[in-house]
Structure formats: structure tokens, C-alpha cells
Design a protein around this motif. Structure first.
Motif, PDB file in Angstrom:
ATOM      1  N   GLY A   1     -50.128   2.758 -33.741  1.00 19.41           N
ATOM      2  CA  GLY A   1     -49.425   2.474 -35.584  1.00 19.41           C
ATOM      3  C   GLY A   1     -49.548   3.737 -35.407  1.00 19.41           C
ATOM      4  N   PRO A   2     -48.598   3.817 -36.585  1.00 27.09           N
ATOM      5  CA  PRO A   2     -47.320   3.435 -37.206  1.00 27.09           C
ATOM      6  C   PRO A   2     -46.546   2.672 -36.463  1.00 27.09           C
ATOM      7  CG  PRO A   2     -47.237   4.951 -38.161  1.00 27.09           C
ATOM      8  CD  PRO A   2     -48.202   4.903 -37.196  1.00 27.09           C
ATOM      9  N   GLY A   3     -46.237   1.345 -36.368  1.00 25.57           N
ATOM     10  CA  GLY A   3     -45.068   0.528 -35.284  1.00 25.57           C
ATOM     11  C   GLY A   3     -46.117   0.469 -34.472  1.00 25.57           C
ATOM     12  N   ASP A   4     -44.660  -0.030 -33.450  1.00 24.41           N
ATOM     13  CA  ASP A   4     -45.556  -0.907 -32.049  1.00 24.41           C
ATOM     14  C   ASP A   4     -45.484  -0.214 -30.974  1.00 24.41           C
ATOM     15  OD1 ASP A   4     -42.717  -1.349 -31.975  1.00 24.41           O
ATOM     16  OD2 ASP A   4     -42.841  -3.085 -32.132  1.00 24.41           O
ATOM     17  N   ARG A   5     -44.992   1.406 -30.808  1.00 21.86           N
ATOM     18  CA  ARG A   5     -44.068   2.160 -30.349  1.00 21.86           C
ATOM     19  C   ARG A   5     -44.975   4.058 -29.920  1.00 21.86           C
ATOM     20  NH1 ARG A   5     -37.911   2.913 -28.530  1.00 21.86           N
ATOM     21  NH2 ARG A   5     -39.309   3.796 -26.553  1.00 21.86           N
ATOM     22  N   PHE A   6     -45.692   3.647 -28.543  1.00 20.60           N
ATOM     23  CA  PHE A   6     -46.184   5.310 -28.887  1.00 20.60           C
ATOM     24  C   PHE A   6     -45.093   6.749 -28.477  1.00 20.60           C
ATOM     25  CE2 PHE A   6     -50.225   8.067 -27.005  1.00 20.60           C
ATOM     26  CZ  PHE A   6     -49.816   8.080 -28.564  1.00 20.60           C
ATOM     27  N   ASP A   7     -43.810   6.160 -27.744  1.00 22.77           N
ATOM     28  CA  ASP A   7     -43.481   7.415 -26.761  1.00 22.77           C
ATOM     29  C   ASP A   7     -42.106   7.677 -27.362  1.00 22.77           C
ATOM     30  OD1 ASP A   7     -41.898   4.785 -27.152  1.00 22.77           O
ATOM     31  OD2 ASP A   7     -41.581   5.234 -24.460  1.00 22.77           O
ATOM     32  N   VAL A   8     -42.123   7.612 -28.967  1.00 27.81           N
ATOM     33  CA  VAL A   8     -40.843   7.970 -30.141  1.00 27.81           C
ATOM     34  C   VAL A   8     -41.106   8.861 -31.173  1.00 27.81           C
ATOM     35  CG1 VAL A   8     -39.369   6.399 -28.935  1.00 27.81           C
ATOM     36  CG2 VAL A   8     -40.899   5.862 -30.827  1.00 27.81           C
ATOM     37  N   PRO A   9     -40.345  10.005 -31.469  1.00 26.71           N
ATOM     38  CA  PRO A   9     -40.709  11.208 -32.032  1.00 26.71           C
ATOM     39  C   PRO A   9     -40.801  10.081 -33.918  1.00 26.71           C
ATOM     40  CG  PRO A   9     -38.655  11.255 -31.489  1.00 26.71           C
ATOM     41  CD  PRO A   9     -39.486  10.514 -30.542  1.00 26.71           C
ATOM     42  N   TYR A  10     -41.514  10.438 -34.309  1.00 26.57           N
ATOM     43  CA  TYR A  10     -41.309   9.665 -36.076  1.00 26.57           C
ATOM     44  C   TYR A  10     -41.625  10.464 -37.110  1.00 26.57           C
ATOM     45  CZ  TYR A  10     -43.317   5.604 -34.295  1.00 26.57           C
ATOM     46  OH  TYR A  10     -43.394   4.352 -33.636  1.00 26.57           O
ATOM     47  N   THR A  11     -40.131  10.453 -38.487  1.00 22.27           N
ATOM     48  CA  THR A  11     -39.604  11.288 -39.172  1.00 22.27           C
ATOM     49  C   THR A  11     -41.160  11.236 -39.864  1.00 22.27           C
ATOM     50  OG1 THR A  11     -38.584   9.694 -39.809  1.00 22.27           O
ATOM     51  CG2 THR A  11     -37.786  11.235 -39.018  1.00 22.27           C
ATOM     52  N   GLY A  12     -41.863  10.226 -39.871  1.00 25.40           N
ATOM     53  CA  GLY A  12     -43.381   9.866 -40.847  1.00 25.40           C
ATOM     54  C   GLY A  12     -44.489  10.115 -40.284  1.00 25.40           C
ATOM     55  N   PRO A  13     -45.352   9.397 -40.766  1.00 27.60           N
ATOM     56  CA  PRO A  13     -47.042   9.414 -39.621  1.00 27.60           C
ATOM     57  C   PRO A  13     -46.646   9.921 -38.308  1.00 27.60           C
ATOM     58  CG  PRO A  13     -46.682   8.767 -41.205  1.00 27.60           C
ATOM     59  CD  PRO A  13     -45.518   8.558 -41.768  1.00 27.60           C
ATOM     60  N   THR A  14     -47.281  10.482 -37.475  1.00 27.21           N
ATOM     61  CA  THR A  14     -47.489  10.797 -35.984  1.00 27.21           C
ATOM     62  C   THR A  14     -47.838   9.512 -35.381  1.00 27.21           C
ATOM     63  OG1 THR A  14     -47.624  12.608 -35.696  1.00 27.21           O
ATOM     64  CG2 THR A  14     -47.660  11.740 -33.801  1.00 27.21           C
ATOM     65  N   PRO A  15     -47.576   8.662 -34.390  1.00 29.31           N
ATOM     66  CA  PRO A  15     -48.324   7.583 -34.114  1.00 29.31           C
ATOM     67  C   PRO A  15     -49.511   7.784 -33.285  1.00 29.31           C
ATOM     68  CG  PRO A  15     -45.998   8.357 -32.749  1.00 29.31           C
ATOM     69  CD  PRO A  15     -45.595   9.001 -33.754  1.00 29.31           C
ATOM     70  N   ASP A  16     -50.667   6.778 -33.483  1.00 34.24           N
ATOM     71  CA  ASP A  16     -51.880   7.156 -32.679  1.00 34.24           C
ATOM     72  C   ASP A  16     -52.390   5.885 -31.986  1.00 34.24           C
ATOM     73  OD1 ASP A  16     -53.398   5.390 -34.306  1.00 34.24           O
ATOM     74  OD2 ASP A  16     -53.303   6.999 -35.490  1.00 34.24           O
ATOM     75  N   CYS A  17     -52.941   6.090 -30.844  1.00 35.21           N
ATOM     76  CA  CYS A  17     -53.366   4.262 -30.588  1.00 35.21           C
ATOM     77  C   CYS A  17     -54.838   4.398 -29.884  1.00 35.21           C
ATOM     78  CB  CYS A  17     -52.510   4.706 -28.905  1.00 35.21           C
ATOM     79  SG  CYS A  17     -53.467   3.813 -27.766  1.00 35.21           S
ATOM     80  N   THR A  18     -55.469   3.728 -30.570  1.00 41.87           N
ATOM     81  CA  THR A  18     -56.503   3.904 -29.952  1.00 41.87           C
ATOM     82  C   THR A  18     -57.619   2.489 -29.578  1.00 41.87           C
ATOM     83  OG1 THR A  18     -57.129   3.939 -32.479  1.00 41.87           O
ATOM     84  CG2 THR A  18     -59.091   2.811 -31.461  1.00 41.87           C
TER      85      THR A  18
ATOM     86  N   ARG B   1     -48.157  15.437 -21.345  1.00 48.33           N
ATOM     87  CA  ARG B   1     -46.724  14.785 -20.669  1.00 48.33           C
ATOM     88  C   ARG B   1     -45.810  13.891 -21.231  1.00 48.33           C
ATOM     89  NH1 ARG B   1     -50.556  14.959 -15.982  1.00 48.33           N
ATOM     90  NH2 ARG B   1     -50.780  17.265 -14.712  1.00 48.33           N
ATOM     91  N   LEU B   2     -46.183  12.835 -21.897  1.00 51.67           N
ATOM     92  CA  LEU B   2     -45.758  12.013 -22.430  1.00 51.67           C
ATOM     93  C   LEU B   2     -45.076  12.022 -23.728  1.00 51.67           C
ATOM     94  CD1 LEU B   2     -44.676   9.056 -23.115  1.00 51.67           C
ATOM     95  CD2 LEU B   2     -47.101   8.956 -24.021  1.00 51.67           C
ATOM     96  N   ALA B   3     -46.056  13.386 -24.664  1.00 50.16           N
ATOM     97  CA  ALA B   3     -44.882  14.068 -26.097  1.00 50.16           C
ATOM     98  C   ALA B   3     -44.082  14.827 -24.799  1.00 50.16           C
ATOM     99  CB  ALA B   3     -46.789  14.673 -26.374  1.00 50.16           C
ATOM    100  N   ALA B   4     -44.746  16.294 -24.226  1.00 53.16           N
ATOM    101  CA  ALA B   4     -43.302  16.717 -24.275  1.00 53.16           C
ATOM    102  C   ALA B   4     -42.440  16.702 -23.110  1.00 53.16           C
ATOM    103  CB  ALA B   4     -43.809  18.325 -23.127  1.00 53.16           C
ATOM    104  N   LYS B   5     -42.288  15.193 -22.638  1.00 52.05           N
ATOM    105  CA  LYS B   5     -41.011  14.763 -22.027  1.00 52.05           C
ATOM    106  C   LYS B   5     -40.238  14.132 -22.993  1.00 52.05           C
ATOM    107  CE  LYS B   5     -39.065  12.583 -17.521  1.00 52.05           C
ATOM    108  NZ  LYS B   5     -39.746  12.174 -16.544  1.00 52.05           N
ATOM    109  N   ASP B   6     -41.299  12.280 -22.911  1.00 51.93           N
ATOM    110  CA  ASP B   6     -40.215  11.961 -23.763  1.00 51.93           C
ATOM    111  C   ASP B   6     -39.617  11.669 -25.447  1.00 51.93           C
ATOM    112  OD1 ASP B   6     -40.042  11.301 -21.220  1.00 51.93           O
ATOM    113  OD2 ASP B   6     -42.120   9.705 -21.806  1.00 51.93           O
ATOM    114  N   VAL B   7     -41.514  12.714 -26.108  1.00 48.63           N
ATOM    115  CA  VAL B   7     -41.369  12.778 -27.402  1.00 48.63           C
ATOM    116  C   VAL B   7     -40.393  13.770 -27.619  1.00 48.63           C
ATOM    117  CG1 VAL B   7     -42.478  12.306 -29.269  1.00 48.63           C
ATOM    118  CG2 VAL B   7     -43.532  11.392 -27.694  1.00 48.63           C
ATOM    119  N   TYR B   8     -40.884  15.021 -27.655  1.00 43.47           N
ATOM    120  CA  TYR B   8     -40.348  15.827 -28.246  1.00 43.47           C
ATOM    121  C   TYR B   8     -39.613  16.525 -27.439  1.00 43.47           C
ATOM    122  CZ  TYR B   8     -43.895  15.774 -31.325  1.00 43.47           C
ATOM    123  OH  TYR B   8     -45.068  14.662 -32.348  1.00 43.47           O
TER     124      TYR B   8
END
Length: 218
Positions: A72-89, A190-197
């Protein structure tokens, strides 16, 4: 009198024998009854199918409560957000792991690069923390957390990104908690560097396991 006493003792003896046999039978039945908790089924990919499930399974119990995760928020963890950064637990039983990433730039109302670096440096000074390196990414890992920072300029402006993993609950019994957290933090980076940012991370983040130094004295 004597005969009566003997008969009572014999009766007590056979009652004791019967009780022992019943107790033995109960123990035998109890041993045959399955006592192991069910195996924890961790998906091949976790955190909305973005991270290797094996790295998650390494941090969770082998048997126990059913695996669950929340993104959350949302249901994806691999895209940039203009709002709060997603997290996964994700969790099972008494073990829970939180995974997140951030970006830091020097603009108003956003945490600065220097603040982020200073925070990680302070955390890395704690007992049990070990220096962590993945190519150009630097950070630390301990039994409870792993953090990496990487320079990732944005349109020639300074920016760093951070990958952070926390572990709560009982620790892995093999004593490799820091190494396992470091491996997961590396995949988050790796996920953040390649797919998100969209960093130029091909050479900055090489394949393979990160390098973990010696922990500070506890």
C-alpha cells in the motif's frame, strides 16, 4: 486380618498395572497424532510479484501460520508515486518483514540528501551493524534491518535512492539474519533503481550477492 490385608494389596497392585497400561496406550496414540504445524507456502514472487519469494521465505518460519502480505497505498510495488511511497509487509507467525524504498532530493518539503546520508550513518554505528555494499550502493545490515543508498541523478540534479528492510519477531535460528536481510535489500534496490526511478544502474548494481563486512561489537 492378615488374609484381608494381602487381598487388598493385590487389588491395588492390579489397579496400578491397569493404570500404567492405559497411560502407555495414551502416550502411543499421542505420538501417532500429527503435531507439526503446516508448512508455510511462500509464493515464487512476493510484494505484488516484484521480489523473489525465496528471499522472503529465508526470513520466515518454515512451518506455522499462513503467509500473508500487504502492499500500500495502491496494489503495485514497482511504480513511482507522486504521493506516499509504497511499502510492502509480509509475514507468517510471529515474524514480519517490511520492505520500502525512497528518493531524496534537495528541494523544499522533501527530505534532503544530506539528511538521508546522516541518518544511515548514525544507524550504521549501532552495535551489530555491518558495512554493506552492492556495487556503488552503500549501507549497513544488522539482525533487524538492512539499508542501501545509491546515487541516482535526476535530469542532472542530485538525487539518492534508498532501499530499506526491517525484520520483527523471532530471528532465524541459523544466525544469518543480517545476510538474509542484506540479500533482500539488494533486490529492493535493484527494483527501485531499474523499474521505479530509472537510474543508470546496469554497472552501478552488479548481479550477485552483496558484500557484507564484519559487525560492530555488540
Amino acid at each position: 486380618m492378615t488374609g484381608t490385608v494381602v487381598r487388598k494389596r493385590k487389588g491395588s497392585f492390579w489397579i496400578a498395572v491397569a493404570a500404567a497400561l492405559l497411560a502407555s496406550a495414551g502416550v502411543a496414540i499421542w505420538k501417532l497424532w500429527p503435531t507439526d504445524a503446516p508448512a508455510v507456502a511462500v509464493p515464487d514472487r512476493v510484494c505484488a510479484n516484484t521480489l523473489p519469494g525465496k528471499l522472503a521465505a529465508d526470513l520466515l518460519p518454515k512451518r506455522g501460520d499462513q503467509y500473508w502480505e500487504n502492499v500500500g497505498p495502491g496494489d503495485r510495488f514497482d511504480v513511482p508515486y507522486t504521493g506516499p511511497t509504497p511499502d510492502c509487509t509480509f509475514a507468517s507467525g510471529d515474524r514480519e518483514v517490511s520492505v520500502m524504498y525512497f528518493q531524496y532530493v534537495d528541494v523544499d518539503r522533501v527530505k534532503s540528501i544530506d539528511e538521508a546520508k546522516e541518518k544511515v550513518e548514525r544507524e550504521a554505528e549501532g552495535p551489530g551493524s555491518a558495512p554493506l555494499r552492492l556495487g556503488e550502493a552503500r549501507g549497513y545490515a544488522s539482525k533487524r534491518a538492512a539499508v542501501l543508498l545509491l546515487n541516482c541523478p535526476m535530469r542532472e540534479n542530485p538525487r539518492i535512492i534508498e532501499a530499506r528492510v526491517y525484520h520483527r519477531g523471532s530471528l532465524p535460528s541459523d544466525g544469518l539474519g543480517a545476510k538474509k536481510l542484506a540479500a533482500l535489500a539488494s533486490e529492493v534496490m535493484r527494483l527501485a533503481a531499474k523499474d521505479v526511478y530509472k537510474c543508470d544502474s546496469d554497472s552501478a548494481l552488479p548481479a550477485g550477492e552483496p558484500t557484507l563486512g564484519q559487525p560492530r561489537g555488540e
